[in-house]
Design a protein around this motif. Structure first.
Motif, PDB file in Angstrom:
ATOM      1  N   PRO A  79      53.749  76.211  15.806  1.00 21.79           N
ATOM      2  CA  PRO A  79      52.335  76.441  15.473  1.00 21.79           C
ATOM      3  C   PRO A  79      51.525  75.162  15.628  1.00 21.79           C
ATOM      4  O   PRO A  79      51.941  74.093  15.191  1.00 21.79           O
ATOM      5  CB  PRO A  79      52.381  76.922  14.020  1.00 21.79           C
ATOM      6  CG  PRO A  79      53.689  76.425  13.481  1.00 21.79           C
ATOM      7  CD  PRO A  79      54.635  76.422  14.633  1.00 21.79           C
ATOM      8  N   ASP A  80      50.366  75.283  16.276  1.00 19.95           N
ATOM      9  CA  ASP A  80      49.553  74.093  16.543  1.00 19.95           C
ATOM     10  C   ASP A  80      48.131  74.318  16.043  1.00 19.95           C
ATOM     11  O   ASP A  80      47.932  74.690  14.889  1.00 19.95           O
ATOM     12  CB  ASP A  80      49.592  73.732  18.032  1.00 19.95           C
ATOM     13  CG  ASP A  80      49.300  72.254  18.255  1.00 19.95           C
ATOM     14  OD1 ASP A  80      48.128  71.844  18.117  1.00 19.95           O
ATOM     15  OD2 ASP A  80      50.236  71.501  18.547  1.00 19.95           O
ATOM     16  N   VAL A  94      43.955  81.739  12.440  1.00 25.14           N
ATOM     17  CA  VAL A  94      44.445  81.799  13.810  1.00 25.14           C
ATOM     18  C   VAL A  94      45.231  80.534  14.108  1.00 25.14           C
ATOM     19  O   VAL A  94      44.830  79.437  13.695  1.00 25.14           O
ATOM     20  CB  VAL A  94      43.274  81.955  14.794  1.00 25.14           C
ATOM     21  CG1 VAL A  94      43.728  81.738  16.232  1.00 25.14           C
ATOM     22  CG2 VAL A  94      42.647  83.328  14.648  1.00 25.14           C
ATOM     23  N   SER A  95      46.346  80.671  14.830  1.00 22.59           N
ATOM     24  CA  SER A  95      47.193  79.530  15.155  1.00 22.59           C
ATOM     25  C   SER A  95      47.710  79.647  16.581  1.00 22.59           C
ATOM     26  O   SER A  95      48.135  80.718  17.014  1.00 22.59           O
ATOM     27  CB  SER A  95      48.385  79.475  14.187  1.00 22.59           C
ATOM     28  OG  SER A  95      49.355  78.524  14.592  1.00 22.59           O
ATOM     29  N   GLY A 106      50.964  81.159  23.396  1.00 20.15           N
ATOM     30  CA  GLY A 106      49.772  81.961  23.150  1.00 20.15           C
ATOM     31  C   GLY A 106      49.181  81.641  21.799  1.00 20.15           C
ATOM     32  O   GLY A 106      49.103  80.476  21.404  1.00 20.15           O
ATOM     33  N   ALA A 107      48.774  82.677  21.072  1.00 25.75           N
ATOM     34  CA  ALA A 107      48.166  82.484  19.752  1.00 25.75           C
ATOM     35  C   ALA A 107      48.355  83.743  18.916  1.00 25.75           C
ATOM     36  O   ALA A 107      48.450  84.855  19.443  1.00 25.75           O
ATOM     37  CB  ALA A 107      46.681  82.154  19.876  1.00 25.75           C
ATOM     38  N   SER A 108      48.404  83.555  17.594  1.00 27.47           N
ATOM     39  CA  SER A 108      48.579  84.654  16.649  1.00 27.47           C
ATOM     40  C   SER A 108      47.565  84.534  15.527  1.00 27.47           C
ATOM     41  O   SER A 108      46.889  83.511  15.386  1.00 27.47           O
ATOM     42  CB  SER A 108      49.986  84.646  16.057  1.00 27.47           C
ATOM     43  OG  SER A 108      50.978  84.703  17.051  1.00 27.47           O
ATOM     44  N   SER A 126      48.865  86.122  24.702  1.00 27.25           N
ATOM     45  CA  SER A 126      50.255  86.017  25.165  1.00 27.25           C
ATOM     46  C   SER A 126      50.288  85.553  26.610  1.00 27.25           C
ATOM     47  O   SER A 126      49.296  85.663  27.349  1.00 27.25           O
ATOM     48  CB  SER A 126      50.961  87.377  25.056  1.00 27.25           C
ATOM     49  OG  SER A 126      51.020  87.828  23.725  1.00 27.25           O
ATOM     50  N   GLY A 127      51.464  85.035  27.029  1.00 28.65           N
ATOM     51  CA  GLY A 127      51.671  84.695  28.422  1.00 28.65           C
ATOM     52  C   GLY A 127      50.996  83.437  28.892  1.00 28.65           C
ATOM     53  O   GLY A 127      50.784  83.261  30.099  1.00 28.65           O
TER      54      GLY A 127
END
Length: 386
Positions: A79-80, A94-95, A106-108, A126-127
Motif C-alpha cells: 500500500p502506498d 483510497v490506497s 492498481g488501487a483499492s 487494476s492492471g
C-alpha cells in the motif's frame, strides 16, 4: 497573535478559509527547525508497535493478502499513496498498490460508516504498474500515478465509475499530484534524480482529458523566482519530458505534493528536502532541509508523502529513516509525531486525514517482513489540532 494562531483562526469547520498570500507566506518561513512537538513526547510502543503522544491511539485497518475485516475483499500488496473522500454516509480511504500489473498493481478503497466502522472494500483500478503516490481532485477523483518510465496518470472514481488514463498529463516517472483550484491546474512530481516539477493546465477545469503540460523553469539556487514553460511532447518518446525544455529546474527525486492557500509543497527524497512554492509571488524556497536543521540531529529523513491539516500543520512520512511521520507547524518547527517500530525494511505511505480531521490513515508499505506482501494500513485517532 502568533503566526500559527493566526492561521488556525482562519479555519471554519473543517475547511480552511484562503489566507491572503502575505499572511500565508509569512507563516511559513523556511527552512523548518527542530523543536518539541505540540503534542509532547512519544510514549512507548503500543500493541501495534507504534509510538504516539499521549491521548492518541492506533488500530490496524487492513493487512496485505488478508481480507479487510468486515468484508470479503483481500487487501492489496505494498500500500502506498492514499487519500480520504467523504461519501455522504461516512468516508472512503483510497490506497495505491506499488507493485507491477502482473502482481496486482492498481488501487483499492475501504468504505467507512460515520462512526469509523468498516462497511466495505473493493478495487477501483487494476492492471497498472507500480502505482506509487497520486492526488485528490476537487471533484472527488483520485489520480493514481505510475512510478515507471513513461508512466501514466489514471483518474479513478472512489465514489463510483471506471478509471481512465489521462495521457495529456504526460508520460514520465510520475509520483504525486496536487490540485490547485485557484489557478485550475494540477502540480506533478517526478521521481528521477534529475526529475522536474510540472503543472498540467486542463483545457476545461474538471476535465483532465486535454490540456497543456508545463515544467518549472528556474535557476540552480535553492530559492528564487520561476516561470512555466510548455513541454513540447508530453508523450515523452523518444525524448523524455524532463529533457525537452532548456532551463527546466532539476529536483532530486520528487515525491509527495500538497497544495493549500496559494502555496504548494513538494518533497525530494534524494536530498531530504521539502520545497515551498509561493504561487502568488512566483518564488520558491526550502521549507525543510535536513542539512540545515539546528540543533541537530535532523528529525526527518527519507522525506516522502506529505499532507496537511485545515489548521496549517504539515505531516511528512519517511521512507526509511526511523519510520516516522513528522509534523511541521506554521511557525516552522519540525518534530516527530509518531514512530513505527520493528519495520526496518519498510516505509510509511499514504497519510491522509478524514474530513473532520480527527483520524489519520497511513500504511507501513512492507510491514515487519520487509516484503510487499507484508503491508499494514493503520488508523490513528486523537486530539489533532484543527
Amino acid at each position: 497573535m502568533d503566526r500559527r494562531t493566526m492561521l488556525r483562526a482562519t479555519v471554519v469547520g473543517t475547511a480552511a478559509v484562503a489566507l491572503p498570500f502575505t499572511a500565508w507566506s509569512a507563516a511559513y518561513g523556511a527552512p523548518a527547525q527542530n523543536a518539541v512537538g505540540p503534542y509532547g513526547p512519544l510514549l512507548p510502543p503500543d500493541a501495534n508497535g507504534i509510538q504516539l503522544p499521549a491521548g492518541f491511539t492506533s488500530t490496524v485497518v487492513a493487512r496485505s493478502r488478508q481480507t479487510v475485516p468486515g468484508t470479503s475483499y483481500v487487501w492489496h500488496d505494498a500500500p502506498d499513496g492514499g487519500a480520504v473522500f467523504a461519501n455522504g454516509t461516512g468516508w472512503i480511504y483510497v490506497s495505491n498498490s506499488e507493485v507491477t500489473a502482473f502482481a496486482g498493481g492498481g488501487a483499492s478503497r475501504i468504505l467507512f460508516s460515520s462512526s469509523g466502522a468498516v462497511v466495505g472494500a473493493s478495487r477501483i483500478l487494476s492492471g497498472t504498474n507500480v502505482n506509487c503516490a497520486g492526488g485528490k481532485t476537487p471533484w472527488n477523483t483520485w489520480l493514481s500515478c505510475e512510478e515507471v518510465s513513461r508512466g501514466r496518470v489514471y483518474e479513478t472514481y472512489p465514489l463510483g465509475g471506471a478509471a481512465v488514463a489521462r495521457l495529456a498529463m504526460g508520460r514520465f516517472k510520475h509520483e504525486a499530484a496536487a490540485a490547485d483550484p485557484v489557478r485550475k491546474v494540477i502540480y506533478l512530481t517526478e521521481d528521477e534524480s534529475d526529475g522536474k516539477f510540472y503543472r498540467f493546465v486542463p483545457t476545461t477545469w474538471g476535465d483532465l482529458s486535454a490540456g497543456t503540460l508545463e515544467v518549472m523553469r528556474a535557476g540552480t539556487a535553492t530559492s528564487g523566482t520561476f516561470t512555466w514553460a510548455r513541454v513540447p511532447d508530453p508523450d515523452g518518446s523518444p525524448l523524455a519530458t524532463r529533457r525537452q525544455v532548456s532551463g527546466a529546474k532539476t529536483f532530486n527525486g520528487g515525491e509527495g505534493c500538497h497544495y493549500a492557500d496559494d502555496t504548494v509543497w513538494f518533497t525530494t527524497k534524494g536530498d531530504n528536502r521539502i520545497w515551498q512554492v509561493n504561487l502568488t509571488a512566483g518564488t520558491y524556497e526550502l521549507a525543510y532541509d535536513d542539512d540545515l536543521v539546528n540543533p541537530g540531529p535532523a528529525p526527518l529523513t527519507g522525506v516522502d508523502n506529505i499532507t496537511g491539516t485545515a489548521g496549517g500543520d504539515l505531516y511528512v512520512a519517511e521512507d526509511g529513516g526511523t519510520m516516522d511521520i513528522c509534523l511541521i507547524t506554521p511557525d516552522d518547527k519540525v518534530s516527530v509525531f509518531l514512530r513505527v517500530t520493528g519495520h526496518n525494511g519498510s516505509e510509511i505511505t499514504g497519510p491522509a486525514f478524514t474530513p473532520a480531521g480527527d483520524r489519520l490513515y497511513f500504511s507501513s508499505q512492507r510491514g515487519t517482513s520487509g516484503l510487499s506482501s507484508g503491508g499494514i494500513t493503520y488508523c490513528v485517532t486523537g486530539p489533532f489540532r484543527r
